[in-house]
Motif scaffolding. Structure first.
Motif, PDB file in Angstrom:
ATOM      1  N   HIS A  60       0.850  -1.192   0.000  1.00 31.18           N
ATOM      2  CA  HIS A  60       0.000   0.000   0.000  1.00 31.18           C
ATOM      3  C   HIS A  60       0.886   1.242   0.000  1.00 31.18           C
ATOM      4  CE1 HIS A  60      -3.589   2.367   0.756  1.00 31.18           C
ATOM      5  NE2 HIS A  60      -2.862   3.062   1.601  1.00 31.18           N
ATOM      6  N   HIS A  62       1.712   4.963   0.526  1.00 32.41           N
ATOM      7  CA  HIS A  62       1.215   6.081   1.327  1.00 32.41           C
ATOM      8  C   HIS A  62       1.623   7.425   0.745  1.00 32.41           C
ATOM      9  CE1 HIS A  62      -0.503   3.887   4.687  1.00 32.41           C
ATOM     10  NE2 HIS A  62       0.557   3.125   4.703  1.00 32.41           N
ATOM     11  N   SER A  63       2.815   7.484   0.179  1.00 28.46           N
ATOM     12  CA  SER A  63       3.337   8.751  -0.329  1.00 28.46           C
ATOM     13  C   SER A  63       4.403   8.443  -1.383  1.00 28.46           C
ATOM     14  CB  SER A  63       3.954   9.574   0.809  1.00 28.46           C
ATOM     15  OG  SER A  63       5.154   8.977   1.264  1.00 28.46           O
ATOM     16  N   ALA A  67       5.794   3.189   1.403  1.00 26.00           N
ATOM     17  CA  ALA A  67       4.710   2.223   1.213  1.00 26.00           C
ATOM     18  C   ALA A  67       4.725   1.278   2.404  1.00 26.00           C
ATOM     19  CB  ALA A  67       4.897   1.443  -0.085  1.00 26.00           C
ATOM     20  N   GLU A  68       3.652   0.499   2.527  1.00 23.03           N
ATOM     21  CA  GLU A  68       3.503  -0.404   3.659  1.00 23.03           C
ATOM     22  C   GLU A  68       3.149  -1.813   3.175  1.00 23.03           C
ATOM     23  OE1 GLU A  68       0.640  -0.846   7.622  1.00 23.03           O
ATOM     24  OE2 GLU A  68       0.304   0.790   6.210  1.00 23.03           O
ATOM     25  N   ARG A  70       1.083  -4.867   3.793  1.00 21.84           N
ATOM     26  CA  ARG A  70      -0.173  -5.092   4.517  1.00 21.84           C
ATOM     27  C   ARG A  70      -0.677  -6.504   4.270  1.00 21.84           C
ATOM     28  NH1 ARG A  70      -4.204   0.038   3.530  1.00 21.84           N
ATOM     29  NH2 ARG A  70      -3.171   1.475   4.961  1.00 21.84           N
ATOM     30  N   GLU A 128       4.424   9.690   7.806  1.00 21.05           N
ATOM     31  CA  GLU A 128       3.094  10.041   7.306  1.00 21.05           C
ATOM     32  C   GLU A 128       2.030   9.625   8.315  1.00 21.05           C
ATOM     33  OE1 GLU A 128       5.470   8.802   5.292  1.00 21.05           O
ATOM     34  OE2 GLU A 128       5.684  10.514   3.964  1.00 21.05           O
ATOM     35  N   LYS A 130      -1.071   9.791   8.233  1.00 18.00           N
ATOM     36  CA  LYS A 130      -2.307   9.206   7.700  1.00 18.00           C
ATOM     37  C   LYS A 130      -2.333   7.687   7.837  1.00 18.00           C
ATOM     38  CE  LYS A 130      -0.413   9.684   3.090  1.00 18.00           C
ATOM     39  NZ  LYS A 130      -0.482  10.482   1.913  1.00 18.00           N
ATOM     40  N   ILE A 131      -1.182   7.076   8.061  1.00 23.65           N
ATOM     41  CA  ILE A 131      -1.120   5.637   8.292  1.00 23.65           C
ATOM     42  C   ILE A 131      -2.017   5.265   9.460  1.00 23.65           C
ATOM     43  CG2 ILE A 131       0.392   3.772   9.099  1.00 23.65           C
ATOM     44  CD1 ILE A 131       2.639   5.301   7.550  1.00 23.65           C
TER      45      ILE A 131
END
Length: 153
Positions: A60, A62-63, A67-68, A70, A128, A130-131
């Motif tokens: 995912h 994010h910016s 990324a993450e 998941r 970030e 927003k995570i």
């Protein structure tokens, strides 16, 4: 034994949800609804063993820098084949293709992610904020005991 990595389509969602259900029920992985999974289907990678879905994960973004990893899950039936590590490596490779700087994981499996080249960081270091929007939906909220880890690309 034939191991195949592929990008899923929406017809895979029901089986993906079935595969991850126990981990969601245990609070190890955050529930993703059918609509959420459909909306982000391009972020997922599935691994199949002899044509049977054995696991999956998502990268995912994010910016432009982060990324993450998941929803990493491997069926108990297929554990021991290093499929989890291969799925994480697929996220790292994809992150490099997108020219990202870091891959994040919020996890309970510290040693697993260390094996994959991640290092532990303090949650406050995650740039970030927003995570954390997902966190409110977690069984463990507001007492988060996950470990934040990153892989520098």
């Amino acid at each position: 034994m034939e191991i195949t990595f592929l990008k899923p389509d929406v017809s895979h969602i029901a089986l993906m949800q079935e595969l991850v259900k126990e981990e969601v029920d245990n609070g190890n992985i955050l529930l993703r609804t059918e609509d959420e999974m459909a909306n982000t289907i391009r972020s997922y990678t599935i691994v199949e063993v002899d044509g049977v879905m054995a696991g999956f994960t998502a990268l995912h973004i994010h910016s432009a820098r982060l990324a993450e990893v998941r929803s990493l899950v491997v069926s108990k039936k297929f554990r021991g084949l290093k499929l989890g590590l291969k799925l994480v490596q697929s996220c790292i490779d994809e992150g490099r293709e997108y020219k990202l700087k870091q891959i994040l994981s919020l996890t309970y499996a510290k040693s697993f992610f260390e094996t994959a080249g991640f290092r532990m960081i303090e949650k406050e270091e995650i740039p970030e904020h927003k995570i954390w929007a997902d966190c409110i939906r977690c069984k463990h909220f507001p007492i988060c005991d996950e470990i934040a880890m990153v892989h520098d690309l």
